[in-house]
Design an enzyme around this catalytic site. Sequence first.
Site, short mmCIF file in Angstrom:
data_model
loop_
_atom_site.label_atom_id
_atom_site.label_comp_id
_atom_site.label_asym_id
_atom_site.label_seq_id
_atom_site.Cartn_x
_atom_site.Cartn_y
_atom_site.Cartn_z
CG ASP A 21 -3.03 -105.44 -33.42
OD1 ASP A 21 -3.35 -106.01 -34.46
OD2 ASP A 21 -2.03 -104.80 -32.95
CG ASN A 23 -2.52 -105.78 -38.53
OD1 ASN A 23 -2.92 -105.47 -37.60
ND2 ASN A 23 -2.99 -105.39 -39.79
CG ASP A 25 -3.36 -101.98 -36.78
OD1 ASP A 25 -3.77 -102.92 -36.00
OD2 ASP A 25 -4.32 -102.04 -37.91
CG ASP A 29 -5.99 -107.79 -36.86
OD1 ASP A 29 -5.65 -109.06 -36.50
OD2 ASP A 29 -5.02 -107.08 -36.73
CD GLU A 257 -30.27 -105.64 -30.41
OE1 GLU A 257 -29.37 -105.41 -29.57
OE2 GLU A 257 -29.82 -105.31 -31.46
CG HIS A 329 -21.58 -105.38 -28.73
ND1 HIS A 329 -22.70 -106.30 -28.93
CD2 HIS A 329 -22.18 -104.43 -29.51
CE1 HIS A 329 -23.43 -105.90 -29.84
NE2 HIS A 329 -23.44 -105.01 -30.28
#
Length: 555
Positions: A21, A23, A25, A29, A257, A329
């Site tokens: 992260d 920034n 929040d 990002d 995939e 993931h």
Amino acid sequence: MEQFDFRRMSFYQIWIRSFADGNGDGIGDLYGVYDKLDYIASLGVDGIWFSPIYPSPNADYGYDISDYRNIHPDYGTLDEFRKVLDRAHALGLRVIMDLVINHTSDEHPWFLESRKSRTGPYSDYYIWRDPKWKGESRLPPNNWFSQFEGLAWEYCPEREQYYLHVFAKKQPDLNMDNPRVREEVKGIMRFWLDMGVDGFREDVITYISKHPQLPDGIPFLPIINGQPYYKDGPNLVDYLREFRAVAKEYGALQIGEAPMTPVKTALTYLTGEDRVLDMMIQFDTMGADCFMTEYLHHPFFLPKLKHAFSKWQYALAGKAWNALYLENHDHPRVISRYGSEEFRRESGTMLAAAYIFQQGTPFIYQGQELGMTNIRLGSIEEYEDVATKNAYHSFRRRQTEEKRLRHVHLASRDSARTPVQWNSSPNAGFSDVKPWFSVNPNYPEVNAEKEEADPQSVLHFYRRCLRLRKGSDTLLWGDYREYFPQHPHLYVYERSCGTERILVVCSFSKKEQSWKLPKGYAWEGCTLLLCNYAEEPVPERLRPYEARVLRWGGT
Ligand code: NOJ
Ligand code: CA
């Protein structure tokens, strides 16, 4: 344009929401990615694959796209992306994007238009069918289940029709038989290629051509009962050829995939100069502790894993190129599955050697190089992933809560989606504020800073493996051969080229194992190239999860 040589490369996969992260929040990002580009380059990889970073209502965290030509505001802007792209290129890293065109979000403007009426420019962009009627009862057009949420059909009162969604309800399948949809896809490809990206990882690309009749599937096979009719379909190669023509203009890389695509079919996509895909993400190696999905768990069985590895190695040899991976993931962390949390360092390093030295291009998923492990959350409400929730509600409904959760702990893809553990400060150094998703409580012990400080760490071992692979013609191009395929604890494979033979020896056991060199080998003239223990190895004894890379001959 001529294509770059992806076969020498290795890739790092970023699932941005949990990467870093930048920034403040609580959400990963592009600012965070920018700051970590030097770290990524330091691993010795040659490229980055970004899981989707486009605007998305996040029903499936980015895999439900509502605008293909922009960046999700949570992650930054197009300008910030260009900055990341330029800096990555300056560091010698190629960048590939996720191309998700089997489906869109139901909030994509195409779908908002399509659902309005049966006529109109977008009416045929998706797969719409009339209901089946049984007396007064309205039924879906066939019996398919979706992979993520109940039946594969959702009724739309405006059209008095159903739309198909092979995944979540909010992921309507595009109608790729419509030439206009294919033109859209090509336009999207050009948009990113013109910006300078180097290729695509193409999401469930083998699902884009459906059987024209959409026949009923086998009734008792849940979740994938329709798969025979939407996987590797009749027009798939023709459509891929159209997309290939665009990629070729730019020399772009295409990795498809392909869940459950058998190796024989894979070869038809991957072989020769006129191949339609450069590499394929196969699913066989994800099944060594389960049947078809991680939610149908069985104890890890090494011969099954070795069989999957070798099947692809032998079948593609000399004909096509493998994509090698143990994590992404969509799957729980590999140490928790095929290794041991108790022997985290040993098994994490051994697993690296078990796949990186095979023939193919290795992919490393964020946190894998740090030896991150599965998270175990206390209730299903704490999980985020739509597939996890669906599996929890569909399987083992009569079992105790404890047992059901135990299966979620084993199987959930959310274990791969916890924030990356950068250091031992609050929130694992991922963010200054509370992250969007739970941090694995083991972060004080397992984090990048600690891994950097320990020369024997998983992180350093990944670096060593990648360096060794890249510097060795035998590891890059040599023949593959497996020894002792039935051995319950050892995976032993050879790469050979000219007079050089390299043997990779991996123990998947918590106990010491004695072993002997395969026939035709002698200890004389053997050089140890790599080992995951600092102390000298004893030739015919392997320590828990020991990995050794041995060389004979060559120069
Ligand atoms: C495969 C992706 O990797 C996965 O994350 C996603 O949920 C499905 N495809 C649907 O897009
Ligand atoms: Ca942020």
